[in-house]
Design a protein around this motif. Structure first.
Motif, mmCIF file in Angstrom:
data_model
loop_
_atom_site.group_PDB
_atom_site.id
_atom_site.type_symbol
_atom_site.label_atom_id
_atom_site.label_comp_id
_atom_site.label_asym_id
_atom_site.label_seq_id
_atom_site.Cartn_x
_atom_site.Cartn_y
_atom_site.Cartn_z
ATOM 1 N N TRP A 273 32.678 40.257 42.136
ATOM 2 C CA TRP A 273 33.972 40.687 42.674
ATOM 3 C C TRP A 273 34.163 42.192 42.594
ATOM 4 C CZ3 TRP A 273 37.431 43.305 39.615
ATOM 5 C CH2 TRP A 273 37.282 43.203 38.227
ATOM 6 N N LYS B 109 33.855 44.583 45.625
ATOM 7 C CA LYS B 109 34.896 44.544 46.656
ATOM 8 C C LYS B 109 36.085 45.456 46.329
ATOM 9 C CE LYS B 109 33.785 39.787 48.019
ATOM 10 N NZ LYS B 109 33.327 40.112 49.386
ATOM 11 N N HIS C 200 37.371 35.038 44.248
ATOM 12 C CA HIS C 200 35.918 35.192 44.215
ATOM 13 C C HIS C 200 35.234 33.994 43.553
ATOM 14 C CE1 HIS C 200 31.942 37.001 43.701
ATOM 15 N NE2 HIS C 200 32.318 37.853 44.642
ATOM 16 N N ILE D 20 41.463 39.605 45.020
ATOM 17 C CA ILE D 20 39.998 39.595 45.010
ATOM 18 C C ILE D 20 39.474 38.773 43.845
ATOM 19 C CG2 ILE D 20 37.964 41.042 44.636
ATOM 20 C CD1 ILE D 20 39.485 43.269 46.181
#
Length: 234
Positions: free
Chosen positions: A23, A26, A72, A68
């Motif tokens: 994650w 990102k 994830h 996010i």
């Protein structure tokens, strides 16, 4: 000295990492820091726990990063989240349960590594580990290189008899009573000798505790001392 013998020659790795399957990659355009202050690895049930403080500078960034994390595939659950202050920048205490299969610290764990540093910011993970020998350290770098990009690293020998001398004087202040007691017993039984004089299973039986509990106490103790040492060197 009660923690490492004179034969103990270890390797210290410090590196910056773009973890392409996690994650963190990102979040490269989100201004934040994610400072991990404690961890737990359960190898038998394939998960890891991260106890961290997330710092963000705006409500929008907080919403984005939590979206996010929560979506994830590497995150099994968010076990706790608690704001530590009003307004922004905001510090948030967070506990994550992650999948061990793609975990950098899990790979280090199975190779005998001890985590010293884990800080994520703007898509980059900053790691520090101690490994028992050069072979395991290089195997670890090969493994993590298959899941991401190692931006820069340093690998150096760490003679524990030298770098731990001052820190051990303060060990009782750095450690909890349980960490101090169990780690001291482990040393007296030869757990830190090379080769080990007692296995973790046998040590746990003597202490009347589970293998996972003893491993957690010892790793926690060594991590605290090493964090203290390398923080002083920085």
């Amino acid at each position: 000295m009660w923690l490492f013998t004179k034969r103990s020659e270890y390797n210290y790795i410090e590196f910056d990492y773009e973890h392409l399957t996690d994650w963190t990659i990102k979040t490269s355009d989100i201004d934040h820091t994610f400072n991990v202050f404690n961890t737990y690895v359960d190898a038998s049930r394939d998960y890891v726990l991260e106890f961290a403080v997330l710092k963000v500078w705006s409500k929008a960034d907080l919403r984005r990063i939590m979206s996010i994390i929560s979506r994830h595939r590497n995150i099994k659950a968010i076990l706790g989240i608690k704001p530590l202050n009003y307004g922004y920048p905001k510090n948030i205490q967070i506990v994550l349960k992650g999948d061990a299969g793609d975990s950098t610290r899990y790979m280090a764990h199975v190779l005998g590594g001890i985590e010293v540093k884990a800080v994520y910011e703007n898509g980059i993970e900053h790691w520090g580990f101690i490994f028992p020998n050069d072979e395991s350290a290089k195997s670890f770098l090969t493994m993590v290189g298959k899941r991401g990009v190692i931006k820069k690293y340093r690998l150096e020998n760490a003679n524990m008899d030298n770098i731990m001398a001052n820190a051990l004087r303060n060990a009782a202040l750095l450690l909890t009573p349980s960490e101090f007691k169990i780690t001291k017993i482990a040393y007296s039984k030869g757990y830190f000798e090379v080769p080990r004089m007692i296995k973790l299973d046998d040590l746990a039986k003597e202490l009347g505790l589970s293998k996972a509990t003893v491993d957690e106490y010892i790793r926690g103790a060594v991590r605290k001392i090493l964090e203290h040492v390398f923080a002083d060197e920085a």
